[in-house]
Design a protein around this motif. Structure first.
Motif, short mmCIF file in Angstrom:
data_model
loop_
_atom_site.label_atom_id
_atom_site.label_comp_id
_atom_site.label_asym_id
_atom_site.label_seq_id
_atom_site.Cartn_x
_atom_site.Cartn_y
_atom_site.Cartn_z
N ILE A 78 1.20 -1.31 -0.12
CA ILE A 78 0.11 -0.41 0.34
C ILE A 78 1.19 0.81 0.09
N ALA A 79 1.97 1.35 0.75
CA ALA A 79 2.53 2.31 0.80
C ALA A 79 3.07 3.37 -0.32
N ILE A 80 3.82 1.16 -1.21
CA ILE A 80 4.34 1.56 -3.05
C ILE A 80 3.45 2.35 -3.52
N SER A 81 1.74 2.55 -3.30
CA SER A 81 0.83 2.14 -4.00
C SER A 81 0.75 3.38 -3.77
N LEU A 82 0.87 4.08 -2.80
CA LEU A 82 0.90 5.27 -2.22
C LEU A 82 0.88 6.59 -2.73
N LEU A 83 3.36 5.97 -3.09
CA LEU A 83 4.10 6.45 -3.91
C LEU A 83 3.68 7.44 -5.12
N VAL A 84 3.43 6.75 -6.00
CA VAL A 84 3.08 6.17 -7.08
C VAL A 84 1.62 7.18 -7.52
N HIS A 85 0.85 6.94 -6.52
CA HIS A 85 -0.31 8.22 -6.45
C HIS A 85 0.19 9.40 -5.96
N ILE A 86 0.92 9.94 -5.32
CA ILE A 86 1.44 11.13 -5.25
C ILE A 86 2.24 11.80 -5.79
N CYS A 87 2.74 11.04 -6.77
CA CYS A 87 4.17 11.45 -7.53
C CYS A 87 2.81 11.59 -8.90
N LEU A 88 1.85 11.20 -8.95
CA LEU A 88 0.97 11.68 -10.22
C LEU A 88 0.97 13.25 -9.92
N ILE A 89 0.10 13.28 -8.52
CA ILE A 89 -0.79 14.69 -8.24
C ILE A 89 0.66 15.47 -8.16
N VAL A 90 1.77 15.62 -7.53
CA VAL A 90 2.95 16.10 -7.40
C VAL A 90 3.30 16.94 -8.77
N SER A 91 3.14 15.93 -9.44
CA SER A 91 3.77 15.92 -11.12
C SER A 91 2.30 17.08 -12.45
N GLY A 92 1.15 16.63 -11.78
CA GLY A 92 0.33 17.07 -12.65
C GLY A 92 -0.21 16.46 -13.62
N GLN A 93 0.26 15.06 -13.38
CA GLN A 93 -0.41 14.51 -14.98
C GLN A 93 -1.79 13.29 -13.79
N ILE A 94 -2.36 14.22 -13.22
CA ILE A 94 -3.78 12.99 -12.63
C ILE A 94 -4.84 13.72 -13.11
N SER A 95 -4.73 12.98 -14.65
CA SER A 95 -6.36 13.06 -15.35
C SER A 95 -7.29 12.15 -15.29
N ARG A 96 -8.39 12.57 -15.52
CA ARG A 96 -9.69 11.46 -15.12
C ARG A 96 -9.25 10.57 -16.08
N ARG A 97 -8.50 10.34 -17.30
CA ARG A 97 -7.92 8.81 -17.68
C ARG A 97 -6.97 8.46 -17.09
#
Length: 537
Positions: A78-97
């Protein structure tokens, strides 16, 4: 480093840190998805380290595989999955897709772990018996862990790298680069440690310490980005908060014992203890068991000639009772200067309880081995001592002393005088005992003296030990009572092979004295055998 320090550094300290960070992140801005995810990341790391502590301290070894597979492993995934999720948000690449793939990111490793648990038993996936060798994980589970940790961390690096290339804002580019480098270094570190563990260079405990070291360095590297760009709360403040709120006394000392920093617990403990220059004197009031104070030993600890883990010290403050302290000394380098971090825990209550238990055990053993009235050895303890002498093949003599007319003394003067009379005889025997003598009381008015046989005749040696009884009468309660006794002597191994037979033979010699007029002693002889035979007939 002792086990307590290892547990503190690798489990408890990161648990405190992650718990505080998780609460702070969530309270700071609970409406922010980024803050919530970062808080959950800290909680997953917290639960992972708590699982490590639980399996070591609270449950028997047979539960270790279940805790690792059904608690620690999911928390890590879960920790490494959260890390990927956080990086998506920080990078601004968290699109609807991209949001469609987030459930897959979380579910994939957990589903595969569940499949392995369904196919293999916990004991097969995690070998509890492997402690100091390669990884205890089954090769398939280890491959799963390495795959997802590697892929997810490389994915996080790729996401940040792409965003860094695309970003035009210098401040944001620097933030992304710092985060990118910290995650990349953490990935390389975890990979190297796991590889060393698998090939047997590192043991499981040392690998755990290395894993925590990597996480700790990662947090330190993130600190610059956190404090500079306000992405997360200031880690320095968190460490200061932990330092200030610690229930144990923590202080930083220089090579001369001067205090550079101390937390409130330490200040309350050493309040008012200042030397002539007005500096709080800590080391000068802490003493080792040999009487030397900590100030005299600081040089050795600074120069790394001594290890300072688990020290037993005594805090001596004027006009107060001494306090027992358990201390840890850790060396740190501040520029060109080496300092000592001193941790103190007051264990006075525990030490006092331990001392009382030891004293109670000592008293119990004494009462179990000695006569309560006279303090001489009882029959059971005499048996132990004689058995040891027999085992060691020592030659010795046993004197059985029976007081003459003791019943008349008791009837005429009362039991209080009788008890004092017996205590007086025991005192006289103790005062004139020689080296190696054993004194005992086996009945109301029967005493035993066991002494090693030397060059002097046995009868003369026995008379020398009992002569004082004839010249030191009992004086008390306005009474003067001369001491009269009959005594018999038996020898080991000449007369008998054990204590029971020796007392029996000495008893026959003693009765021969009583038949001859009392108040004397005799060594067991063949005439005593004839007397015994006649009596039994």
């Amino acid at each position: 480093m002792n086990e307590i320090s290892v547990d503190f550094l690798t489990i408890l300290l990161p648990s405190y840190l992650f718990f505080y960070m998780a609460i702070r992140l969530y309270v700071r801005n609970r409406k922010s998805e980024l803050n919530r995810l970062a808080s959950f990341l800290m909680l997953s790391l917290l639960f992972y380290f708590l699982g490590e502590y639980t399996k070591k301290a609270l449950f028997p070894p047979q539960w270790e595989s279940h805790i690792v597979l059904m608690w620690n492993a999911p928390m890590l995934l879960i920790a490494i999955s959260l890390l990927v999720h956080i990086c998506l948000i920080v990078s601004g690449q968290i699109s609807r897709r991209n949001k469609r793939f987030i459930p897959i990111i979380y579910a994939s490793p957990l589903v595969l772990l569940a499949v392995l648990l369904a196919v293999y038993s916990p004991g097969a996936l995690y070998r509890v018996e492997v402690k100091n060798g390669p990884s205890p994980l089954h090769p398939m589970l280890l491959a799963l862990a390495l795959f997802f940790v590697g892929v997810y961390m490389l994915s996080s690096v790729s996401i940040l790298l792409i965003s860094w290339f695309k970003s035009k804002e210098p401040r944001r580019k620097k933030l992304l680069l710092n985060l990118l480098l910290s995650i990349l270094m953490l990935f390389v570190w975890l990979f190297v440690v796991t590889l060393l563990l698998q090939i047997g260079v590192l043991t499981s405990p040392s690998a755990m310490s290395c894993y925590f070291t990597g996480l700790f360095v990662w947090l330190l590297l993130m600190q610059r980005a956190i404090s500079k760009y306000d992405f997360l709360p200031d880690f320095r403040k968190r460490f200061i908060t932990l330092f200030q709120s610690a229930p144990t006394a923590i202080m930083m000392l220089d090579g001369e014992g001067g205090v550079r920093e101390m937390n409130p617990s330490a200040k309350s403990m050493f309040n008012g203890l200042k030397n002539r220059t007005g500096v709080i004197d800590v080391a000068g009031h802490l003493y080792f068991e040999d009487g030397t104070c900590l100030t005299e030993q600081l040089g050795a600890y600074i120069s790394a000639k001594k290890e300072g883990m688990g020290l037993a010290l005594t805090l001596r403050i004027p006009f107060e009772q001494p306090a027992d302290m358990m201390a840890n000394l850790d060396r740190i380098t501040d520029g060109d200067e080496t300092l000592l971090v001193l941790h103190l825990i007051d264990v006075t209550v525990l030490k006092e309880t331990e001392r009382r238990l030891v004293e109670s055990e000592r008293n119990y053993r004494y009462l179990a081995h000695h006569d309560t009235l006279t303090g001489l050895c009882n029959r059971a303890y005499l048996q132990e001592l004689v058995d040891q002498k027999v085992q060691d093949r020592e030659r010795f003599a046993l004197i059985l002393i029976d007081l003459d007319d003791f019943k008349a003394i008791n009837d005429r003067n009362g039991h209080l005088v009788g008890d004092s009379y017996l205590e007086h005889i025991a005192h006289v025997l103790k005062a004139h005992a020689q080296e190696g003598d054993i004194l005992g009381r086996i009945g109301g008015d029967e005493f035993i003296v066991i002494f090693p046989m030397g060059k002097a005749p046995v009868l003369q040696a026995a008379r020398d030990r009992l002569q004082a009884l004839t010249i030191r009468p009992f004086i008390g309660y306005d009474l003067l009572i001369p001491i009269s006794f009959s005594a018999g002597v038996a020898l080991y191994p000449e007369h008998a092979p054990n204590l029971t037979e020796l007392i029996r033979k000495a008893d026959e010699a003693m009765y021969s004295v009583k038949r001859s007029g009392k108040n004397d002693l005799a060594v067991y002889t063949a005439e005593d055998i004839l007397a015994l035979t006649a009596r039994e007939a």
